[in-house]
Design an enzyme around this catalytic site. Structure first.
Site, PDB file in Angstrom:
ATOM      1  N   GLY A 102      75.144  60.665 109.202  1.00 42.21           N
ATOM      2  CA  GLY A 102      74.402  59.819 108.284  1.00 42.21           C
ATOM      3  C   GLY A 102      73.669  60.530 107.167  1.00 42.21           C
ATOM      4  N   THR A 104      72.833  61.814 103.700  1.00 43.16           N
ATOM      5  CA  THR A 104      73.278  61.389 102.375  1.00 43.16           C
ATOM      6  C   THR A 104      72.915  62.400 101.285  1.00 43.16           C
ATOM      7  OG1 THR A 104      71.267  60.088 102.082  1.00 43.16           O
ATOM      8  CG2 THR A 104      73.203  58.928 102.936  1.00 43.16           C
ATOM      9  N   HIS A 109      66.710  67.998 105.717  1.00 45.07           N
ATOM     10  CA  HIS A 109      65.395  67.369 105.718  1.00 45.07           C
ATOM     11  C   HIS A 109      65.208  66.717 107.083  1.00 45.07           C
ATOM     12  CE1 HIS A 109      68.300  64.598 103.931  1.00 45.07           C
ATOM     13  NE2 HIS A 109      67.563  63.577 104.330  1.00 45.07           N
ATOM     14  N   HIS A 111      63.214  64.134 109.320  1.00 41.25           N
ATOM     15  CA  HIS A 111      62.397  62.926 109.213  1.00 41.25           C
ATOM     16  C   HIS A 111      61.355  62.885 110.323  1.00 41.25           C
ATOM     17  CE1 HIS A 111      64.982  60.737 106.316  1.00 41.25           C
ATOM     18  NE2 HIS A 111      65.931  61.499 106.843  1.00 41.25           N
TER      19      HIS A 111
END
Length: 141
Positions: A102, A104, A109, A111
């Site tokens: 997933g 993009t 990064h 989360h």
């Protein structure tokens, strides 16, 4: 060795996470020597942040030991800020490692999403729900 879809210098010119000094792209919460914490531009919940290496690197597995240590330290610091400011009941912390997972934006990064009792009807299983067939009731012996 870090992996890049393009030349690393070219990627840094167009990558929104490499342009961390641009306030139109990044609202920084806290900055370290090798990494920084930014507010997510499309937050899943109030207080959603991302921990990002300053170096253009795609994979968590390509982090240097220093980057990895600083990410851990900034994650703890950010948690304290979010706890004081938003008082969440928990956190979901995750990485979309690769396009199939997933991701993009091809820059690592991590989360950290504050979670609250009642923010979803049944939070059991957490991140397992990104795939079909994850019925928490089926896990009971």
């Amino acid at each position: 060795m870090p992996r890049y879809d393009t030349d690393p210098d070219q990627a840094a010119d167009t990558c929104p996470f490499c342009q961390f000094r641009n306030p139109e792209m990044n609202r920084i919460l806290v900055e370290g020597k090798e990494t920084y914490v930014r507010w997510d531009n499309f937050p899943a919940a109030e207080g959603h942040i991302e921990i990002v290496p300053k170096r253009h690197v795609e994979s968590y597995f390509d982090l240097t030991p220093g980057e990895n240590t600083e990410i851990r330290d900034l994650l703890r610091h950010a948690r304290n800020v979010l706890a004081d400011r938003f008082r969440p009941d928990g956190y979901t912390i995750g990485v979309n490692e690769g396009r199939a997972a997933g991701r993009t934006i091809d820059h690592l990064h991590i989360h950290m999403i504050p979670r609250y009792h009642g923010d979803v009807p049944d939070p059991r299983g957490g991140i397992r729900h990104v795939l079909p067939g994850t019925d928490p009731d089926a896990w009971t012996p």
